[in-house]
Design an enzyme around this catalytic site. Sequence first.
Site, PDB file in Angstrom:
ATOM      1  CG  PHE A 393      -8.927  -2.726   9.363  1.00  0.00           C
ATOM      2  CD1 PHE A 393      -8.051  -3.782   9.460  1.00  0.00           C
ATOM      3  CD2 PHE A 393      -8.924  -1.990   8.193  1.00  0.00           C
ATOM      4  CE1 PHE A 393      -7.196  -4.105   8.425  1.00  0.00           C
ATOM      5  CE2 PHE A 393      -8.068  -2.300   7.141  1.00  0.00           C
ATOM      6  CZ  PHE A 393      -7.201  -3.364   7.265  1.00  0.00           C
ATOM      7  CD  GLU A 394      -6.586   0.162  12.860  1.00  0.00           C
ATOM      8  OE1 GLU A 394      -6.051  -0.446  13.799  1.00  0.00           O
ATOM      9  OE2 GLU A 394      -5.956   0.575  11.876  1.00  0.00           O
ATOM     10  N   GLY A 395      -9.750  -3.054  16.017  1.00  0.00           N
ATOM     11  CA  GLY A 395     -10.697  -3.475  17.051  1.00  0.00           C
ATOM     12  C   GLY A 395     -12.059  -3.690  16.423  1.00  0.00           C
TER      13      GLY A 395
END
Length: 568
Positions: A393-395
């Site tokens: 997630f999120e990078g």
Amino acid sequence: MGIREDNKCLVTGSCLFDNHSFFSPEDFEDEEELISRTTEQFVKNDIIPKLESIEQHDYNVTRKLFAQVGELGLLGVDVPEAYGGVSLGKKVSGLVAEKMGYGGSFSISFNIHAGVGTLPYVYYGTEEQKQRILPKLVSGEWIAGYALTEPNAGSDALQARTTAYLNDAGTAWILNGEKQWITNANIADVFVVFAKTTHGMTAFIVEKGVSGVSIGPEEKKMGIKGSSTATLLLEEVSIPVTNVLGELGKGHRVALNILNLARLKLAFGNIGTAKQALQLSICYGTTRQQFGKKLVEFTMIQEKIANMAVAIYASESSAYRTAGLLDDFLHSKEDAINELSKYAMECAINKVLSSEALAWIVDEAVQIHGGYGYMQEYEVERLYRDARISRIFEGTNEINRLTIARAMLKKTVENEEIEMDENISRNEQFLYYSKQLFYSALEMFAKRIDHQLEQEQECLRLLADSIRDIYMMESVLIRNQKGREKYREDKEGVKQLMTDVLCEEGYRQVEAATISIISSLESKGTSRRAIVDSIRSVTLSMYSNLILSKRKIANKMINSGKYVVEGG
């Protein structure tokens, strides 16, 4: 030795990080503690009993929960009062996200809505957009989604193929494309969508009911099964020109700055889930008996419990410190959000630190449960599956490590030669020498590599890990010093024990990373062997009896039945 009035350690060497202020959970006041308890009770009484229905994609249940959490005011923690929010900032937002971390898949839906789904309007919306959209998001009448990822643009998300062009009359934008793995896809009423224009990447507001918008089938995921994840399809979608969010061609600014905040919010959710895993492990370990003893009476199980608690303490100290820094910065000037890249490194550090701590903690929770931990009737089985996404997630954590290392390489860091006071504590010595080791590795790396950074990702990873460990060490050390001096906490309590463990083990990790970096580089003049020998010749008042320290930490957790650091 202690902390100065500006909360800086007296023996940190040069300043790698912003230490202008230091916030820790002990600083929350009665009002914030009430919000914490309210969130905790809501999760316990309203979310957990409905988790099975949520996991079966009963969207009506999820929508009702959003309405309830909206009534409690928890969807508007980051939203100004003018639009129905309560404007309490990143510290309280983090506290709510942490308590929501006990809520399984719903916590993911909540964090996306309250984070990347809502904040783009707060920071980049026009007054009309804010008045039209934010009150509905704060009340839970609308649920928000965020559409950046595409089938061919994951980690390289800014290379999107979704396009937007003006119609002939110049009155509407026409969007075409496909956005993949969109959280809240089947329950969201409005999306922030990123698309290419002739001006560059731009953010747009797209409501689900608009013609040409459709949602693909639910993805069949390993974990977080109850959060809706599907493809957002855009086919000749016409939206008014007033639905541009932020400036034309500046969508990358919206995406990257909001993602920085999302990484920190994810860290808090990870911390909450990690505390839940520890609590479940202690509960099981105190009731399960083997060989005539409770599991928690075996010292190897105690070691696991202690290590879990120590990892949570590290993540907690770092995350709340960062939230305090962001609150100060965002309140410092009107356009601070556009300079949030200043804290991209700290947000990435917290994302990596917390997600990897959670991964290890849920793994150990399953191990403590033994065969039962592998069975779906036990909650830790779900936690194990749900936790895996946090490193993606999120990078991905690989991308975040590159962000950390690159951010540090861009800084002008001068190593101040500070003469060490012989009376400083062991932990301050560990921090000081960790920084000196890092400077050595950074200097050699910068001289040898030149313009070929992308070919040296292994070294960038090691640099990032050292930065993470130093940030963590500094965070727990300042928190412990502050607790003793401001709150008169026990000098030999559990916080001190955890700080001792984290600083000593952190130093060992930085030392190993530094040796690996130096050993990998071409050396001119001084041989690599001589440099490594020099590093190993540093004499510190080590090693302490960490086994005994961890037994004491474990006993504190076992006696409390959960993660607790109050009272020392």
